[in-house]
Design a protein around this motif. Structure first.
Motif, PDB file in Angstrom:
ATOM      1  N   ARG A 113      -7.747   3.218 -10.261  1.00 44.16           N
ATOM      2  CA  ARG A 113      -6.728   4.023  -9.416  1.00 44.16           C
ATOM      3  C   ARG A 113      -7.334   5.055  -9.004  1.00 44.16           C
ATOM      4  O   ARG A 113      -8.202   5.973  -9.486  1.00 44.16           O
ATOM      5  CB  ARG A 113      -5.337   4.109 -10.011  1.00 44.16           C
ATOM      6  CG  ARG A 113      -4.503   2.709 -10.254  1.00 44.16           C
ATOM      7  CD  ARG A 113      -3.209   3.245 -10.787  1.00 44.16           C
ATOM      8  NE  ARG A 113      -2.464   1.773 -11.271  1.00 44.16           N
ATOM      9  CZ  ARG A 113      -2.053   0.939 -10.693  1.00 44.16           C
ATOM     10  NH1 ARG A 113      -1.973   1.347  -9.451  1.00 44.16           N
ATOM     11  NH2 ARG A 113      -1.206   0.043 -11.127  1.00 44.16           N
ATOM     12  N   ARG A 121      -5.918   2.648  -5.735  1.00 42.74           N
ATOM     13  CA  ARG A 121      -6.117   1.415  -5.519  1.00 42.74           C
ATOM     14  C   ARG A 121      -5.745   1.558  -3.703  1.00 42.74           C
ATOM     15  O   ARG A 121      -4.936   2.263  -3.498  1.00 42.74           O
ATOM     16  CB  ARG A 121      -5.483   0.270  -5.945  1.00 42.74           C
ATOM     17  CG  ARG A 121      -5.564   0.088  -7.509  1.00 42.74           C
ATOM     18  CD  ARG A 121      -5.007  -0.947  -7.985  1.00 42.74           C
ATOM     19  NE  ARG A 121      -5.079  -0.981  -9.439  1.00 42.74           N
ATOM     20  CZ  ARG A 121      -4.320  -1.592 -10.166  1.00 42.74           C
ATOM     21  NH1 ARG A 121      -3.324  -2.251  -9.745  1.00 42.74           N
ATOM     22  NH2 ARG A 121      -4.491  -1.539 -11.710  1.00 42.74           N
ATOM     23  N   SER A 122      -6.789   0.648  -3.159  1.00 42.19           N
ATOM     24  CA  SER A 122      -6.616   0.604  -1.811  1.00 42.19           C
ATOM     25  C   SER A 122      -7.033  -0.727  -1.320  1.00 42.19           C
ATOM     26  O   SER A 122      -7.179  -1.544  -2.010  1.00 42.19           O
ATOM     27  CB  SER A 122      -7.531   1.778  -1.111  1.00 42.19           C
ATOM     28  OG  SER A 122      -9.012   1.455  -1.326  1.00 42.19           O
ATOM     29  N   THR A 160      -9.640  -2.570  -2.927  1.00 44.05           N
ATOM     30  CA  THR A 160      -9.614  -3.363  -4.363  1.00 44.05           C
ATOM     31  C   THR A 160      -9.434  -4.508  -4.225  1.00 44.05           C
ATOM     32  O   THR A 160      -9.878  -5.483  -4.941  1.00 44.05           O
ATOM     33  CB  THR A 160      -8.150  -2.799  -4.670  1.00 44.05           C
ATOM     34  OG1 THR A 160      -8.156  -1.052  -4.679  1.00 44.05           O
ATOM     35  CG2 THR A 160      -7.884  -2.993  -6.232  1.00 44.05           C
ATOM     36  N   LEU A 185      -8.054  -2.672 -12.996  1.00 43.97           N
ATOM     37  CA  LEU A 185      -9.070  -1.867 -11.958  1.00 43.97           C
ATOM     38  C   LEU A 185      -8.390  -0.512 -11.714  1.00 43.97           C
ATOM     39  O   LEU A 185      -7.628   0.022 -11.904  1.00 43.97           O
ATOM     40  CB  LEU A 185      -8.139  -2.909 -10.589  1.00 43.97           C
ATOM     41  CG  LEU A 185      -8.365  -4.312 -10.390  1.00 43.97           C
ATOM     42  CD1 LEU A 185      -7.507  -5.067  -9.528  1.00 43.97           C
ATOM     43  CD2 LEU A 185      -9.762  -4.735 -10.403  1.00 43.97           C
ATOM     44  N   PHE A 218      -2.640  -6.217  -7.247  1.00 47.74           N
ATOM     45  CA  PHE A 218      -2.979  -5.087  -6.507  1.00 47.74           C
ATOM     46  C   PHE A 218      -2.112  -4.006  -7.009  1.00 47.74           C
ATOM     47  O   PHE A 218      -2.580  -2.909  -6.948  1.00 47.74           O
ATOM     48  CB  PHE A 218      -2.477  -5.440  -4.903  1.00 47.74           C
ATOM     49  CG  PHE A 218      -2.852  -4.535  -4.034  1.00 47.74           C
ATOM     50  CD1 PHE A 218      -4.152  -3.923  -3.989  1.00 47.74           C
ATOM     51  CD2 PHE A 218      -1.903  -3.817  -3.414  1.00 47.74           C
ATOM     52  CE1 PHE A 218      -4.382  -2.828  -3.259  1.00 47.74           C
ATOM     53  CE2 PHE A 218      -2.091  -2.532  -2.517  1.00 47.74           C
ATOM     54  CZ  PHE A 218      -3.585  -1.949  -2.392  1.00 47.74           C
ATOM     55  N   TYR A 248     -10.857  -8.304  -9.035  1.00 49.78           N
ATOM     56  CA  TYR A 248      -9.670  -8.437  -8.566  1.00 49.78           C
ATOM     57  C   TYR A 248      -9.537 -10.000  -8.463  1.00 49.78           C
ATOM     58  O   TYR A 248      -8.651 -10.636  -8.855  1.00 49.78           O
ATOM     59  CB  TYR A 248      -9.383  -7.994  -7.036  1.00 49.78           C
ATOM     60  CG  TYR A 248      -8.302  -8.407  -6.320  1.00 49.78           C
ATOM     61  CD1 TYR A 248      -7.221  -7.523  -6.641  1.00 49.78           C
ATOM     62  CD2 TYR A 248      -8.357  -9.422  -5.673  1.00 49.78           C
ATOM     63  CE1 TYR A 248      -5.928  -8.017  -5.893  1.00 49.78           C
ATOM     64  CE2 TYR A 248      -7.264  -9.996  -4.884  1.00 49.78           C
ATOM     65  CZ  TYR A 248      -6.238  -9.297  -4.890  1.00 49.78           C
ATOM     66  OH  TYR A 248      -5.330  -9.452  -4.075  1.00 49.78           O
ATOM     67  N   GLU A 275       0.642  -1.164  -0.037  1.00 50.31           N
ATOM     68  CA  GLU A 275       0.017  -0.010   0.012  1.00 50.31           C
ATOM     69  C   GLU A 275       0.742   1.250  -0.044  1.00 50.31           C
ATOM     70  O   GLU A 275       0.608   2.200  -0.660  1.00 50.31           O
ATOM     71  CB  GLU A 275      -0.917  -0.002   1.104  1.00 50.31           C
ATOM     72  CG  GLU A 275      -1.968  -1.109   1.077  1.00 50.31           C
ATOM     73  CD  GLU A 275      -3.092  -1.303   2.245  1.00 50.31           C
ATOM     74  OE1 GLU A 275      -2.754  -0.773   3.205  1.00 50.31           O
ATOM     75  OE2 GLU A 275      -3.674  -2.381   2.274  1.00 50.31           O
TER      76      GLU A 275
END
Lengths: 252, 285
Positions: free
Chosen positions: B242, B244-245, B248, B240, B217, B254, B192
């Protein structure tokens, strides 16, 4: 703490047994009592003649030892790092290494005379090898990852040597230094027993010739103290210089 | 600049969809180690500026070798890599490298470790210290500048490794399983952090991993590699959104990608552990 206590108790017992044996044996010119030995040591120290000899011996040993270090560390780095140096200089040194240094004393005297030069040279020669061999091993055991780090961040060979190799070889170098200190002491005794006019070894030789066995013992004790002190000093030095790998969990 | 794009490499679309000049091109690359082991064979790919690229593959598939060639540490035995048009460039300040085990020098404190690449850039001691100070703040390492690596946890050590790469502010970051040696929780947190540092930075990242979760991720595109000798087997776009966290990771998209990628590399993974004879498929499920 417990170790120190146990050591002291053991020594006390040993000295008591020695005292008992010497008293029973009753031939002081062969086996003096520990009390007589310490008396001789104290009076020799007090009169200053032991210290004067110690000073001379210390000077020789240090000169030879330092000369060895100054030559051995660069030689170890160069032969450890560059194959060409190892195939040339390194090969010659490997061939010299097995020759017992004591066998070279007569040659040293023929070439360099009975003065300081031959003594210092012999001590330096004999102390050289274990510093050299250990330095070389240290250089060869550098973690390749650390070299990659330097290379990938654009650092050249000089930086790799001075910022990686120099540090990572240190534990090996110190192993060599401590071993060599013991070798230097052996050579010191040898060159002072063979054709010397002063120094602790000469004092030892003379005391034996005059059957002053307590004096013989006092010289042996001083030699022992020198070796012990050298090791302690080097260990302290090592701890100071290699702070980075100190006890895991020293900081948490 | 070598200009022409050959078209032998997989499709080159930026995340925005526009065709551009690739910043990194790998063309029919091969590397055989002196012992005769072929690590890479016929490996080609192209990366657009600003992309987060994942090299995903089983252990020993040559993905780390590929990264080492890109870094200039290794030279290919055939084919070439082009970084901003330069063919097989030596290591340079245009590429930062993050090693699997942080690769910190144990005898230097955190400051000095971060400054390794800065001093090579010709910065003065003071300028370098200002930058490393800033990196330390960014990575949440405040107060640790004068600590030695052995005084840091594995996660903090790797943050220093990342800080060292960001410190030289390179347009390209090469990351060799940087979080692979960390425990699962630390790993997620550093992923992250990585997203936070990278999003909006404009940097091109080539990130090696064998973790599918990590690949989805972090990545814009996932280059799935074959087992040794490695080449690109398939390119999977990660569409996915952005930024992203953590959330996600729970979206259906995902999970669908996760299943798709696992199906793709399962066979190789099974062979790598010496199991998975044909016909026994699914026994582990």
């Amino acid at each position: 703490m417990r170790r120190v206590r146990r050591t002291l108790i053991t020594l006390t017992v040993l000295f008591a047994l020695w005292q008992l044996a010497a008293v029973l044996y009753d031939k002081a010119y062969i086996l003096p009592t520990p009390v007589a030995v310490f008396a001789a040591l104290v009076s020799n120290l007090a009169e200053g003649k032991l210290l004067a000899q110690l000073q001379i011996s210390l000077g020789r040993a240090l000169a030879g030892y330092l000369l060895a270090i100054v030559l051995a560390i660069p030689a170890g780095v160069i032969t450890g790092w560059w194959k060409l140096a190892n195939d040339t200089l390194g090969s010659v040194l490997e061939l010299l290494r097995p020759v017992p240094a004591l066998a070279l004393i007569p040659l040293a005297i023929v070439w360099l005379g009975f003065g300081e030069a031959s003594k210092v040279a012999m001590i330096a020669y004999a102390s050289f090898f274990s510093v050299y061999v250990n330095t070389q091993a240290g250089v060869r055991n550098v973690d390749p990852l650390h070299i990659q780090v330097m290379r990938v961040y654009g650092r050249g060979t000089w930086d790799v040597l001075t910022k990686v190799v120099l540090y990572s070889m240190l534990p090996y170098v110190f192993t060599g230094l401590r071993y060599s200190a013991a070798v230097a002491l052996i050579l010191l005794v040898a060159v002072e027993l063979v054709g010397s006019q002063n120094g602790l070894g000469f004092f030892l030789f003379q005391s034996q010739a005059f059957l002053q066995v307590p004096d013989v013992f006092s010289a042996i004790l001083v030699f022992g103290a020198m070796g012990f002190a050298a090791n302690l000093i080097l260990l302290a030095f090592e701890r100071r210089m290699i702070r980075w790998r100190q006890e895991v969990g020293s900081d948490a | 600049m070598t200009g022409e794009f050959q078209g032998t490499t997989p499709s080159v679309m930026t995340p925005g969809g526009a065709m551009g000049q690739p910043i990194v091109e790998i063309d029919n690359l091969a590397l055989t180690y002196p012992g005769g082991v072929s690590a890479l064979q016929g490996c080609s790919l192209a990366v657009q500026p600003g992309e987060f690229i994942i090299l995903l593959g089983p252990s020993g598939c040559g993905k780390s070798t590929l990264l080492q060639i890109l870094s200039g540490l290794l030279r290919p035995t055939a084919g070439e890599v082009r970084v901003a048009g330069r063919v097989n460039p030596p290591p340079g300040k245009d590429r930062g490298f993050v090693f699997q085990h942080a690769g910190l020098l144990p005898w230097f404190d955190v400051y000095t470790n971060i400054e390794i690449g800065l001093r090579a850039k010709g910065l003065s001691k003071r300028e370098a210290r200002e930058i490393s100070e800033r990196q330390i703040r960014l990575m949440g390492l405040d107060g640790f500048g004068t600590k030695f690596p052995h005084q840091l946890s594995g996660g903090m050590q790797q943050r220093v490794g990342v800080a060292r790469a960001f410190a030289i502010d390179p347009p390209i970051l090469l990351m060799d399983e940087p979080f692979g040696a960390l425990d699962a929780q630390t790993r997620v947190l550093l992923q992250e952090e990585m997203i936070r540092l990278w999003e909006g930075s404009g940097k091109t990242v080539i990130f090696v991993t064998h973790s599918i979760e990590e690949a989805i991720f972090l990545g814009d595109r996932i280059f799935v590699m074959t087992s040794r000798p490695g080449r690109i087997r398939e390119v999977v776009d990660v569409n996915l959104p952005r930024p992203r966290s953590e959330k996600t990771r729970y979206t259906p998209e995902y999970l669908a990608l996760d299943a798709k990628l696992w199906a793709m590399i399962r066979g190789d993974a099974e062979r790598a552990i010496g199991g998975g004879t044909p016909g026994s498929g699914g026994a582990v499920e």
